[in-house]
Motif scaffolding. Structure first.
Motif, PDB file in Angstrom:
ATOM      1  N   GLU A  45      74.396  30.712 158.099  1.00 48.18           N
ATOM      2  CA  GLU A  45      74.937  29.753 159.054  1.00 48.18           C
ATOM      3  C   GLU A  45      76.440  29.598 158.788  1.00 48.18           C
ATOM      4  O   GLU A  45      76.847  29.343 157.659  1.00 48.18           O
ATOM      5  CB  GLU A  45      74.248  28.399 158.890  1.00 48.18           C
ATOM      6  N   LEU A  46      77.244  29.747 159.832  1.00 49.37           N
ATOM      7  CA  LEU A  46      78.690  29.621 159.690  1.00 49.37           C
ATOM      8  C   LEU A  46      79.137  28.304 160.303  1.00 49.37           C
ATOM      9  O   LEU A  46      78.639  27.890 161.344  1.00 49.37           O
ATOM     10  CB  LEU A  46      79.394  30.779 160.387  1.00 49.37           C
ATOM     11  N   ASP A  47      80.104  27.688 159.672  1.00 49.58           N
ATOM     12  CA  ASP A  47      80.635  26.451 160.236  1.00 49.58           C
ATOM     13  C   ASP A  47      81.565  26.782 161.403  1.00 49.58           C
ATOM     14  O   ASP A  47      81.906  27.927 161.660  1.00 49.58           O
ATOM     15  CB  ASP A  47      81.341  25.622 159.161  1.00 49.58           C
ATOM     16  N   LYS A  48      81.962  25.752 162.147  1.00 46.81           N
ATOM     17  CA  LYS A  48      82.760  25.941 163.376  1.00 46.81           C
ATOM     18  C   LYS A  48      84.110  26.592 163.080  1.00 46.81           C
ATOM     19  O   LYS A  48      84.555  27.452 163.829  1.00 46.81           O
ATOM     20  CB  LYS A  48      82.959  24.574 164.030  1.00 46.81           C
ATOM     21  N   LYS A  49      84.742  26.228 161.984  1.00 43.60           N
ATOM     22  CA  LYS A  49      86.047  26.778 161.645  1.00 43.60           C
ATOM     23  C   LYS A  49      85.957  28.284 161.396  1.00 43.60           C
ATOM     24  O   LYS A  49      86.795  29.054 161.864  1.00 43.60           O
ATOM     25  CB  LYS A  49      86.595  26.066 160.406  1.00 43.60           C
ATOM     26  N   THR A  50      84.923  28.722 160.689  1.00 44.52           N
ATOM     27  CA  THR A  50      84.752  30.146 160.399  1.00 44.52           C
ATOM     28  C   THR A  50      84.409  30.912 161.670  1.00 44.52           C
ATOM     29  O   THR A  50      84.901  32.020 161.886  1.00 44.52           O
ATOM     30  CB  THR A  50      83.648  30.341 159.342  1.00 44.52           C
ATOM     31  N   GLN A  51      83.593  30.333 162.549  1.00 49.59           N
ATOM     32  CA  GLN A  51      83.262  30.993 163.809  1.00 49.59           C
ATOM     33  C   GLN A  51      84.509  31.176 164.664  1.00 49.59           C
ATOM     34  O   GLN A  51      84.711  32.240 165.261  1.00 49.59           O
ATOM     35  CB  GLN A  51      82.225  30.174 164.572  1.00 49.59           C
ATOM     36  N   ASP A  52      85.347  30.159 164.733  1.00 50.26           N
ATOM     37  CA  ASP A  52      86.587  30.270 165.504  1.00 50.26           C
ATOM     38  C   ASP A  52      87.509  31.321 164.910  1.00 50.26           C
ATOM     39  O   ASP A  52      88.186  32.048 165.652  1.00 50.26           O
ATOM     40  CB  ASP A  52      87.304  28.924 165.551  1.00 50.26           C
ATOM     41  N   TYR A  53      87.558  31.429 163.600  1.00 46.63           N
ATOM     42  CA  TYR A  53      88.389  32.437 162.947  1.00 46.63           C
ATOM     43  C   TYR A  53      87.972  33.832 163.382  1.00 46.63           C
ATOM     44  O   TYR A  53      88.800  34.661 163.750  1.00 46.63           O
ATOM     45  CB  TYR A  53      88.294  32.288 161.429  1.00 46.63           C
TER      46      TYR A  53
END
Length: 61
Positions: A45-53
């Protein structure tokens, strides 16, 4: 002759049983086997910041 054949068969079955037993826990953990109603999703599971990156990597070029 018969004894040698049985020894070879037993060694082969033992080896295959070991390989099968060694490979089962990852399948159970990933939910492929025996997941039931509480299936575990494979992957992290990736957090929102990592997904946006990762989404913005292609846009930087």
């Amino acid at each position: 002759m018969k004894t040698n054949l049985w020894v070879i068969i037993l060694v082969a079955i033992g080896f295959l049983g070991f390989l099968l037993g060694y490979s089962m826990p990852p399948f159970i953990e990933a939910g492929v086997i025996g997941g039931g109603p509480n299936k575990v999703k494979a992957g992290a599971e990736l957090d929102k910041k990592t997904q946006d990156y990762y989404k913005n990597l292609m846009q930087q070029e």
